[in-house]
Scaffold this motif. Structure first.
Motif, PDB file in Angstrom:
ATOM      1  N   ARG A  38       0.837  -1.190   0.000  1.00 22.42           N
ATOM      2  CA  ARG A  38       0.000   0.000   0.000  1.00 22.42           C
ATOM      3  C   ARG A  38       0.874   1.242   0.000  1.00 22.42           C
ATOM      4  O   ARG A  38       2.008   1.206   0.463  1.00 22.42           O
ATOM      5  N   GLN A  39       0.293   2.296  -0.539  1.00 21.36           N
ATOM      6  CA  GLN A  39       0.992   3.574  -0.555  1.00 21.36           C
ATOM      7  C   GLN A  39       0.015   4.662  -0.170  1.00 21.36           C
ATOM      8  O   GLN A  39      -0.963   4.918  -0.887  1.00 21.36           O
ATOM      9  N   ALA A  40       0.278   5.269   0.961  1.00 28.30           N
ATOM     10  CA  ALA A  40      -0.539   6.384   1.432  1.00 28.30           C
ATOM     11  C   ALA A  40      -0.014   7.674   0.820  1.00 28.30           C
ATOM     12  O   ALA A  40       1.154   7.756   0.434  1.00 28.30           O
ATOM     13  N   PRO A  41      -0.857   8.691   0.734  1.00 24.83           N
ATOM     14  CA  PRO A  41      -0.412   9.959   0.150  1.00 24.83           C
ATOM     15  C   PRO A  41       0.831  10.491   0.856  1.00 24.83           C
ATOM     16  O   PRO A  41       0.877  10.578   2.084  1.00 24.83           O
ATOM     17  N   GLY A  42       1.839  10.818   0.067  1.00 29.35           N
ATOM     18  CA  GLY A  42       3.055  11.395   0.618  1.00 29.35           C
ATOM     19  C   GLY A  42       3.992  10.410   1.295  1.00 29.35           C
ATOM     20  O   GLY A  42       4.990  10.823   1.881  1.00 29.35           O
ATOM     21  N   LYS A  43       3.666   9.127   1.204  1.00 29.53           N
ATOM     22  CA  LYS A  43       4.492   8.115   1.861  1.00 29.53           C
ATOM     23  C   LYS A  43       5.010   7.101   0.852  1.00 29.53           C
ATOM     24  O   LYS A  43       4.502   6.984  -0.257  1.00 29.53           O
ATOM     25  N   GLN A  44       6.018   6.356   1.265  1.00 32.37           N
ATOM     26  CA  GLN A  44       6.560   5.309   0.404  1.00 32.37           C
ATOM     27  C   GLN A  44       5.656   4.093   0.416  1.00 32.37           C
ATOM     28  O   GLN A  44       4.922   3.828   1.379  1.00 32.37           O
ATOM     29  N   ARG A  45       5.724   3.335  -0.656  1.00 35.14           N
ATOM     30  CA  ARG A  45       4.983   2.089  -0.726  1.00 35.14           C
ATOM     31  C   ARG A  45       5.552   1.108   0.284  1.00 35.14           C
ATOM     32  O   ARG A  45       6.763   1.006   0.459  1.00 35.14           O
ATOM     33  N   ASN A  83     -10.432  -6.236   7.958  1.00 40.18           N
ATOM     34  CA  ASN A  83     -11.446  -5.989   8.986  1.00 40.18           C
ATOM     35  C   ASN A  83     -10.928  -4.951   9.970  1.00 40.18           C
ATOM     36  O   ASN A  83      -9.720  -4.706  10.051  1.00 40.18           O
ATOM     37  N   GLY A  84     -11.825  -4.353  10.702  1.00 43.09           N
ATOM     38  CA  GLY A  84     -11.410  -3.373  11.698  1.00 43.09           C
ATOM     39  C   GLY A  84     -10.601  -2.241  11.094  1.00 43.09           C
ATOM     40  O   GLY A  84      -9.606  -1.808  11.678  1.00 43.09           O
ATOM     41  N   LEU A  85     -11.051  -1.755   9.958  1.00 40.39           N
ATOM     42  CA  LEU A  85     -10.270  -0.725   9.257  1.00 40.39           C
ATOM     43  C   LEU A  85     -10.161   0.554  10.071  1.00 40.39           C
ATOM     44  O   LEU A  85     -11.097   0.934  10.803  1.00 40.39           O
ATOM     45  N   LYS A  86      -9.015   1.188   9.934  1.00 38.65           N
ATOM     46  CA  LYS A  86      -8.710   2.434  10.639  1.00 38.65           C
ATOM     47  C   LYS A  86      -8.389   3.519   9.623  1.00 38.65           C
ATOM     48  O   LYS A  86      -7.953   3.208   8.502  1.00 38.65           O
ATOM     49  N   PRO A  87      -8.566   4.778  10.004  1.00 39.24           N
ATOM     50  CA  PRO A  87      -8.232   5.854   9.055  1.00 39.24           C
ATOM     51  C   PRO A  87      -6.799   5.757   8.527  1.00 39.24           C
ATOM     52  O   PRO A  87      -6.555   6.102   7.363  1.00 39.24           O
ATOM     53  N   GLU A  88      -5.880   5.257   9.343  1.00 40.88           N
ATOM     54  CA  GLU A  88      -4.490   5.142   8.885  1.00 40.88           C
ATOM     55  C   GLU A  88      -4.284   4.036   7.861  1.00 40.88           C
ATOM     56  O   GLU A  88      -3.186   3.887   7.321  1.00 40.88           O
ATOM     57  N   ASP A  89      -5.309   3.247   7.584  1.00 42.72           N
ATOM     58  CA  ASP A  89      -5.235   2.254   6.511  1.00 42.72           C
ATOM     59  C   ASP A  89      -5.549   2.874   5.149  1.00 42.72           C
ATOM     60  O   ASP A  89      -5.434   2.194   4.124  1.00 42.72           O
ATOM     61  N   THR A  90      -5.940   4.134   5.145  1.00 41.17           N
ATOM     62  CA  THR A  90      -6.236   4.808   3.888  1.00 41.17           C
ATOM     63  C   THR A  90      -5.004   4.836   2.998  1.00 41.17           C
ATOM     64  O   THR A  90      -3.936   5.299   3.411  1.00 41.17           O
ATOM     65  N   ALA A  91      -5.143   4.317   1.783  1.00 36.09           N
ATOM     66  CA  ALA A  91      -4.013   4.205   0.859  1.00 36.09           C
ATOM     67  C   ALA A  91      -4.498   3.594  -0.451  1.00 36.09           C
ATOM     68  O   ALA A  91      -5.626   3.102  -0.538  1.00 36.09           O
ATOM     69  N   ASP A  92      -3.620   3.608  -1.431  1.00 32.47           N
ATOM     70  CA  ASP A  92      -3.817   2.811  -2.634  1.00 32.47           C
ATOM     71  C   ASP A  92      -3.156   1.461  -2.396  1.00 32.47           C
ATOM     72  O   ASP A  92      -2.011   1.403  -1.942  1.00 32.47           O
ATOM     73  N   TYR A  93      -3.859   0.404  -2.718  1.00 29.51           N
ATOM     74  CA  TYR A  93      -3.371  -0.949  -2.455  1.00 29.51           C
ATOM     75  C   TYR A  93      -3.027  -1.637  -3.769  1.00 29.51           C
ATOM     76  O   TYR A  93      -3.789  -1.553  -4.746  1.00 29.51           O
ATOM     77  N   TYR A  94      -1.896  -2.335  -3.754  1.00 27.99           N
ATOM     78  CA  TYR A  94      -1.370  -3.012  -4.920  1.00 27.99           C
ATOM     79  C   TYR A  94      -0.940  -4.434  -4.556  1.00 27.99           C
ATOM     80  O   TYR A  94      -0.642  -4.719  -3.405  1.00 27.99           O
ATOM     81  N   CYS A  95      -0.850  -5.278  -5.558  1.00 24.43           N
ATOM     82  CA  CYS A  95      -0.249  -6.587  -5.354  1.00 24.43           C
ATOM     83  C   CYS A  95       0.965  -6.704  -6.269  1.00 24.43           C
ATOM     84  O   CYS A  95       1.067  -6.027  -7.290  1.00 24.43           O
TER      85      CYS A  95
END
Length: 115
Positions: A38-45, A83-95
Motif C-alpha cells: 500500500r501507498q498512502a499519500p506522501g508516503k513510500q509504498r 477488517n477493523g479498518l482504521k483511518p491510517e489504513d487509507t491508501a492505494d493498495y497493490y499486489c
C-alpha cells in the motif's frame, strides 16, 4: 507481459471491512511469493501482507489480526480481507511479487477509511 489488476477498494467507515482482489494475467501466483502493498499519500509504498507459494503468511505488525491474505491459484487471484479498518489504513493498495515487486505494477485500488 504480466498484468495485475486490483479491485475491491472503496470508502468505508472506521471499523468496517473490505475485501480486495488482485488477478494476474497468467499463472504467476502459484510459483511466487506474493504480497499486498500500500501507498498512502506522501508516503513510500510498503508491504502489508505476504503469502508464500506453500500458503504460509506474514503480516506487517500494524495489520496483524485485522488483515488476512489468501490465494486461489486456479483463478490466478489473491485476496486481502481487511477488517477493523482504521483511518491510517487509507491508501492505494497493490499486489506484486515479494520482496522485489518486479512485475509491472497495476493501477491499484483505493481504500479510504473515514473516522
Amino acid at each position: 507481459q504480466v498484468q495485475l489488476v486490483e479491485s475491491g477498494g472503496g470508502l468505508v467507515q472506521a471499523g468496517g471491512s473490505l475485501r480486495l482482489s488482485c488477478t494476474a494475467s497468467g499463472s504467476i501466483f502459484s510459483n511466487n511469493i506474493v504480497a499486498w502493498y500500500r501507498q498512502a499519500p506522501g508516503k513510500q509504498r510498503e508491504w502489508v501482507a505476504v503469502i508464500m507459494s506453500g500458503g504460509s503468511t506474514n503480516y506487517r505488525e500494524i495489520v496483524k489480526g485485522r488483515f488476512t491474505i489468501s490465494r486461489d491459484n486456479a483463478k490466478n487471484t489473491i485476496y486481502l480481507q481487511m477488517n477493523g479498518l482504521k483511518p491510517e489504513d487509507t491508501a492505494d493498495y497493490y499486489c506484486n511479487n515479494f520482496p522485489y515487486g518486479s512485475f509491472p505494477w497495476g493501477h491499484g485500488t483505493q481504500v479510504t477509511v473515514s473516522s
